[in-house]
Design an enzyme around this catalytic site. Structure first.
Site, PDB file in Angstrom:
ATOM      1  CD  GLU A 379      -3.064  -1.132   2.171  1.00 41.44           C
ATOM      2  OE1 GLU A 379      -2.832  -0.506   3.205  1.00 41.44           O
ATOM      3  OE2 GLU A 379      -4.103  -1.794   1.992  1.00 41.44           O
ATOM      4  CD  GLU A 476      -4.615  -5.773   2.101  1.00 35.08           C
ATOM      5  OE1 GLU A 476      -5.336  -4.948   2.689  1.00 35.08           O
ATOM      6  OE2 GLU A 476      -3.380  -5.771   2.170  1.00 35.08           O
TER       7      GLU A 476
HETATM    8  C1  BMA Z   1      -4.835  -3.388   4.797  1.00 34.69           C
HETATM    9  C2  BMA Z   1      -3.712  -4.254   5.237  1.00 34.69           C
HETATM   10  C3  BMA Z   1      -3.378  -4.066   6.667  1.00 34.69           C
HETATM   11  C4  BMA Z   1      -4.595  -3.883   7.512  1.00 34.69           C
HETATM   12  C5  BMA Z   1      -5.860  -4.229   6.775  1.00 34.69           C
HETATM   13  C6  BMA Z   1      -7.095  -3.963   7.565  1.00 34.69           C
HETATM   14  O1  BMA Z   1      -4.424  -2.082   4.750  1.00 34.69           O
HETATM   15  O2  BMA Z   1      -2.654  -4.074   4.368  1.00 34.69           O
HETATM   16  O3  BMA Z   1      -2.517  -2.972   6.805  1.00 34.69           O
HETATM   17  O4  BMA Z   1      -4.485  -4.614   8.662  1.00 34.69           O
HETATM   18  O5  BMA Z   1      -5.936  -3.496   5.588  1.00 34.69           O
HETATM   19  O6  BMA Z   1      -7.248  -2.608   7.889  1.00 34.69           O
END
Ligand code: BMA
Length: 801
Positions: A379, A476
Site C-alpha cells: 500500500e 485485499e
Molecule cells: C490493509 C492491510 C493491513 C490492515 C488491513 C485492515 O491495509 O494491508 O494494513 O491490517 O488493511 O485494515
C-alpha cells in the site's frame, strides 16, 4: 582457519541484516495504519506503530502493533545460530531455478552456489548433479580461486523424458523431483546438498480486454489461466520462535549430519526468550499445539479450497518450512517485500541494509515453485498518491523520488538480477503495467481497470454486491469478527466478558471496529437481546461471525462470478484474496482462522465459496440469477436444482431441475434467471419474508457443488422462522467423529462448537433445510466421544433472540 559466525537473519526482526543506530527521517515523515483508517499515535490503548520506534531498524513492522495485533517488538537473536570453522572452503549458499525454454520446449535448471575459499591455493574438483527420476546426471569440473567464488551450473533435462509440472492446489499434482548436488573437492572435501526441484512456469498476463479500457491482470501457471482464491497471511505469532512444524525437527537431524570441510564443528541452537511486556504471560501459557502449528494453518488453507496466500509486507519473510509446505500443498504465494503502510527513507545506510536483505531473500526463496510473484510493498504507492499522510504539495516530489529509488532503482533491480523466473510488481495495490507507464506511481493505484485493488467499506450494506469494485483482481478486502468464546476465555476472566469491557476495547485495535461490526450485523439481523450478560456476549460473538462470513461470501462470490464477463466496461476479475487468514493473538480481526487455528464461521464459508464448482445466486433489478462458476480444466455435463422453502417448513414448497447443460471449464456463466415476483408466485404463497432459495449443481444424483442459498429478505424480517431444536448423536469411525444432526425446524447459520477441542468440522454455519444432516469432525489431537459430548454446543440464528 576462519571462524564463521552465522548470525544471518538471526539478529534481525523482519529478517533484516542491519540495525544501525538511527536515521533521520524526512521532515514530515508520518504514518497511518490500514487504509488511512487510523491516525497515529492511536487513540486505541496499546496501539502504536513501528514508526514511533523504528529509528532506522527494519524491524517486523507489525511487531509494534497493527489494527489486528499487539505491540510486542522483540529484540535479540531469534533464529538458529551456529559456529562453523573451515580451512579449505565453505559453501555459503546454494540456490536454483528451473527455467523452461519455450522455443526448444525443454526444461533447464540453473544452479548457483557461492563459496568462501580460504585455502591459499585454488581448490579443484568436480560437481555431480543428479536427478534420478528424470534420468539426469551431469558432471562438471570446477576450480575455485581463493576468495568469494560463485559456481554457476546449467543442467539440461533431456526432451525425451517427461517432466511432470507442479500445479497449484485444485489444478493438479505437486510433483517434485529429488536432486543431489555433490561437490567433490581437493583434499577429500565432499559437500553434498539435496533439494526438491519442482517445474512450473508462471506468467502475469496484462493485455487489452475487449469492451473494457485498461489491461487484464491474471496469472497463467504452466500456460493455464488460474483464478487465485485465498487470503492474506500475517505472522502466526508475535514470538516467531514459537512457530514450528514437524519439518523443523527433520532439519535439526539434517544439520547434525551436515559436514563441509569443517575441521571442528560446533552446532547449537539459540532460541531467544522474547522480552514479555506485562500481561503477556497469559499468552505464553496457552499455546496451541506448536509442533504442528504451521502445518495446521497451511493445511486449513487447502482444506478451504484456497490456492493462494499473499505474504503481506508488514510482517516477516517466512521461515523455510513455510515455503516448503506451500510447495508441498500447492499453495501459490504472492510474496511482498517487507515494507508496509509507510514512506521509507533512502539514505545510503538504509539502502545498503535493504540491498543485503532483499538479495539474501531472493536467493533463499527463489527455488520455491509456490512463490509466483514478488511485490515491492504493501500500500505504499497508494499511500503516497492518495496522500494518506498529508504531505505538503511542495514536498511530494521528494517522496516520489524516494519511492522510485527504493522500490524501482534498488529492489526491482535486485529482483531482475537475482530472479528472472517470476514477475515483479512494485506495490499492492498497483496498476501493474500502467503504473510503469506512469513513471512508477499511478494517479489512482487502486483502479478497477488495471492491476490489483484493496477494498474496505464498513458503512455500505455488504449484502448489496453493487458496492464492490468490479476489479481485475481483489488482493485485499474483508470484515472483522470476534473469535470464539473458547479462544478468548483462555486470556480473559469474568469481568472481561462483555462487548464493552476494558478487555474488549483493549483487544480491538481497529478504530470503531466493535461499533462497525454491530452496525453491519444490525442491517440484517436483530442484535442479541438476552438479559444474561454472558449469554449476550457469546451471542454477539456468534453474530459477528455470521455477519463476517456472510459479507465476505457475498463479496467473494461477486468476484468469482465476474471472471468471464465485462459489464459497464468492467470485470474479468481473476483473483480474490480476502484479508486476512490468521490471527496473531486472541482478538477481534478480519481473520478466518483464530489464534490457535480454530476455524471461524468465515473459514467454513470459504470452503464453500471457494469450491471449484459453485452456483452463485444474486439479484439485479428484482430478477433472481444463478451463475455457474467453474475453476476446472474440463467441461462437465450437469443440472442445476433450485428449491424454495418457507421458513416454517422442512418440506420445500417448490423445486425445479434444469435440463442437462455443459458447464465450461474455467468460466462463469449465467445458468438461471427468473423475476423474483414470478418465483414467489410459482412457489405457493411465498413472500420475500417467508421464503428462502437454495440451489446446487449435480450429475446423476451426485452432488458436484456445495448447496448455496439466497435470502429474499433480511433474516430480521423473516416470517415463520421458529426456534429450532437441534440435537446431535455423536459416534466414532476410526479417527473421525460423526455428528448425526436432527432439527425440528429450518435453521439458518447452524453453528456446531466443541470449545477448545482442536479440530474442524466438515461443514459449519450452514442453513439447515432438511430434518437430518450428517457432519464429520476431524480432530487435530486425540479426543473421545465423551469429551466431544461434554463440550458440544449448537447455536442457530433464532437461539440468540
Ligand atoms: C490493509 C492491510 C493491513 C490492515 C488491513 C485492515 O491495509 O494491508 O494494513 O491490517 O488493511 O485494515
Amino acid at each position: 582457519m576462519r571462524l564463521h559466525l552465522l548470525l544471518l537473519l538471526a539478529l534481525c526482526g523482519a529478517g533484516t541484516t542491519a540495525a544501525e543506530l538511527s536515521y533521520s527521517l524526512r521532515g514530515n515523515w508520518s504514518i497511518c495504519n490500514g487504509n488511512g483508517s487510523l491516525e497515529l499515535p492511536g487513540a486505541v490503548p496499546g496501539c502504536v506503530h513501528s514508526a514511533l520506534f523504528q529509528q532506522g531498524l527494519i524491524q517486523e513492522q507489525c511487531s509494534f502493533s497493527w489494527d489486528w495485533g499487539p505491540s510486542f517488538p522483540t529484540q535479540g537473536i531469534w533464529k538458529d545460530v551456529r559456529i562453523e570453522a573451515y580451512n579449505i572452503c565453505h559453501l555459503n549458499y546454494f540456490t536454483f531455478s528451473p527455467i523452461y525454454d519455450k522455443s526448444a520446449q525443454e526444461w533447464n535448471l540453473e544452479i548457483e552456489s557461492t563459496f568462501d575459499v580460504v585455502s591459499s591455493k585454488p581448490v579443484g574438483g568436480q560437481v555431480i548433479v543428479a536427478i534420478p527420476k528424470l534420468q539426469t546426471q551431469q558432471t562438471y569440473s570446477i576450480e575455485l580461486q581463493p576468495g568469494k567464488r560463485i559456481v554457476e551450473l546449467f543442467v539440461n533435462i533431456s526432451k525425451n523424458i517427461t517432466v511432470e509440472t507442479w500445479w497449484p492446489h485444485g489444478h493438479g499434482n505437486q510433483t517434485g523431483y529429488n536432486m543431489t548436488v555433490l561437490f567433490e573437492l581437493d583434499g577429500g572435501l565432499n559437500i553434498e546438498k539435496s533439494a526438491k526441484v519442482y517445474f512450473r512456469t508462471v506468467e502475469l498476463i496484462e493485455e487489452p480486454i475487449k469492451g473494457s479500457p485498461g489491461l487484464s491482470f491474471y496469472f497463467k501457471i504452466n500456460g493455464f489461466p488460474i483464478f487465485l482464491k485465498g487470503s492474506n497471511w500475517i505472522p502466526a505469532d508475535s514470538f516467531q520462535d514459537r512457530v514450528t512444524s514437524e519439518l523443523f525437527h527433520k532439519k535439526m537431524k539434517f544439520f547434525s549430519r551436515h559436514s563441509h570441510g569443517i575441521i571442528g564443528s560446533i552446532f547449537f541452537l539459540f532460541k531467544c526468550s522474547s522480552p514479555l511486556p506485562a500481561g503477556a504471560g497469559l499468552a505464553v501459557v496457552l499455546q496451541p499445539n506448536w509442533a504442528n502449528w504451521l502445518r495446521l494453518l497451511l493445511q486449513s488453507v487447502v482444506d478451504a479450497n484456497m490456492n493462494t496466500l499473499r505474504v503481506w509486507g508488514g510482517g516477516i519473510y517466512e521461515q523455510d518450512e513455510f515455503y516448503e509446505l506451500c510447495d508441498e500443498l500447492g499453495i501459490m504465494v504472492w510474496q511482498d517485500f517487507m515494507f508496509a503502510c509507510a514512506l521509507y527513507p533512502t539514505d545510503q545506510g538504509f539502502l545498503d541494509s535493504v540491498t543485503a536483505e532483499v538479495a539474501y531473500q531472493i536467493k533463499r526463496l527463489k527455488s520455491h515453485p509456490s512463490i509466483i510473484i514478488w511485490s515491492g510493498n504493501n500500500e505504499n504507492e497508494e499511500a503516497l498518491m492518495m496522500n494518506w499522510y498529508h504531505i505538503s504539495f511542495t514536498d511530494r516530489p521528494i517522496y516520489i523520488k524516494d519511492y522510485v529509488t527504493l522500490y524501482v532503482k534498488n529492489i526491482r533491480e535486485l529482483v531482475l538480477a537475482g530472479d528472472k523466473s517470476r514477475p515483479f510488481i512494485t506495490s499492492s495495490p498497483t496498476n501493474g503495467a500502467e503504473t510503469v507507464a506512469e513513471a512508477w506511481v499511478s494517479q489512482n493505484p487502486n483502479s478497477n481497470y488495471f492491476g490489483d485493488v484493496h477494498f474496505y467499506d464498513y458503512i455500505s450494506d455488504c449484502w448489496n454486491w453493487k458496492v464492490f469494485p468490479k476489479a481485475r483482481f481483489a488482493s485485499e478486502y474483508g470484515y472483522q469478527s470476534w473469535p470464539s468464546f473458547s479462544t478468548l476465555e483462555k486470556v480473559s476472566s469474568t469481568e472481561d466478558w462483555s462487548f464493552n469491557s476494558k478487555f474488549s476495547l483493549h483487544r480491538q485495535h481497529h478504530e470503531g471496529g466493535n461499533k462497525q461490526m454491530l452496525y453491519q450485523a444490525g442491517l440484517h439481523f436483530k442484535l442479541p437481546q438476552s438479559t444474561d450478560p454472558l449469554r449476550t456476549f457469546k451471542d454477539t460473538i456468534y453474530l459477528t461471525q455470521v455477519m463476517q462470513a456472510q459479507c465476505v461470501k457475498t463479496e467473494t462470490e461477486f468476484y468469482r462470478r465476474s471472471r468471464s464477463e465485462i459489464v459497464d466496461q468492467q470485470g474479468h476479475t481473476m483473483g480474490a484474496l480476502y484479508w486476512q487468514l490468521n490471527d496473531i493473538w486472541q482478538a477481534p480481526s478480519w481473520a478466518s482462522l483464530e489464534y490457535g487455528g480454530k476455524w471461524k464461521m468465515l473459514h467454513y464459508f470459504a470452503q464453500n465459496f471457494f469450491a471449484p464448482l459453485l452456483p452463485v445466486g444474486f439479484e439485479n433489478e428484482n430478477t433472481f440469477y444463478i451463475y455457474g462458476v467453474s475453476d476446472l480444466h474440463s467441461d462437465y455435463s450437469m443440472t442445476l436444482s433450485v428449491r424454495v422453502h418457507t421458513w416454517s417448513s422442512l418440506e420445500p414448497v417448490c423445486s425445479r431441475v434444469t435440463e442437462r447443460f455443459v458447464m465450461k471449464g474455467g468460466e462463469a456463466v449465467c445458468l438461471y434467471e427468473e423475476p423474483v415476483s414470478e418465483l414467489l408466485r410459482r412457489c405457493g404463497n411465498c413472500t420475500r419474508e417467508s421464503c428462502v432459495v437454495s440451489f446446487y449443481l449435480s450429475a446423476d444424483h451426485e452432488l458436484l457443488s456445495p448447496t448455496n442459498y439466497h435470502f429474499l429478505s433480511s433474516p430480521k424480517e423473516a416470517v415463520g422462522l421458529c426456534k429450532a431444536q437441534i440435537t446431535a448423536i455423536i459416534s466414532q469411525q476410526g479417527d473421525i467423529f460423526v455428528f448425526d444432526l436432527e432439527t425440528s425446524a429450518v435453521a439458518p447459520f447452524v453453528w456446531l462448537d466443541v470449545g477448545s477441542i482442536p479440530g474442524r468440522f466438515s461443514d459449519n454455519g450452514f442453513l439447515m433445510t432438511e430434518k437430518t444432516r450428517t457432519i464429520l469432525f476431524y480432530p487435530w489431537e486425540p479426543t473421545s466421544k465423551n469429551e466431544l459430548e461434554q463440550s458440544f454446543h449448537v447455536t442457530s440464528l433464532t437461539d440468540i433472540y
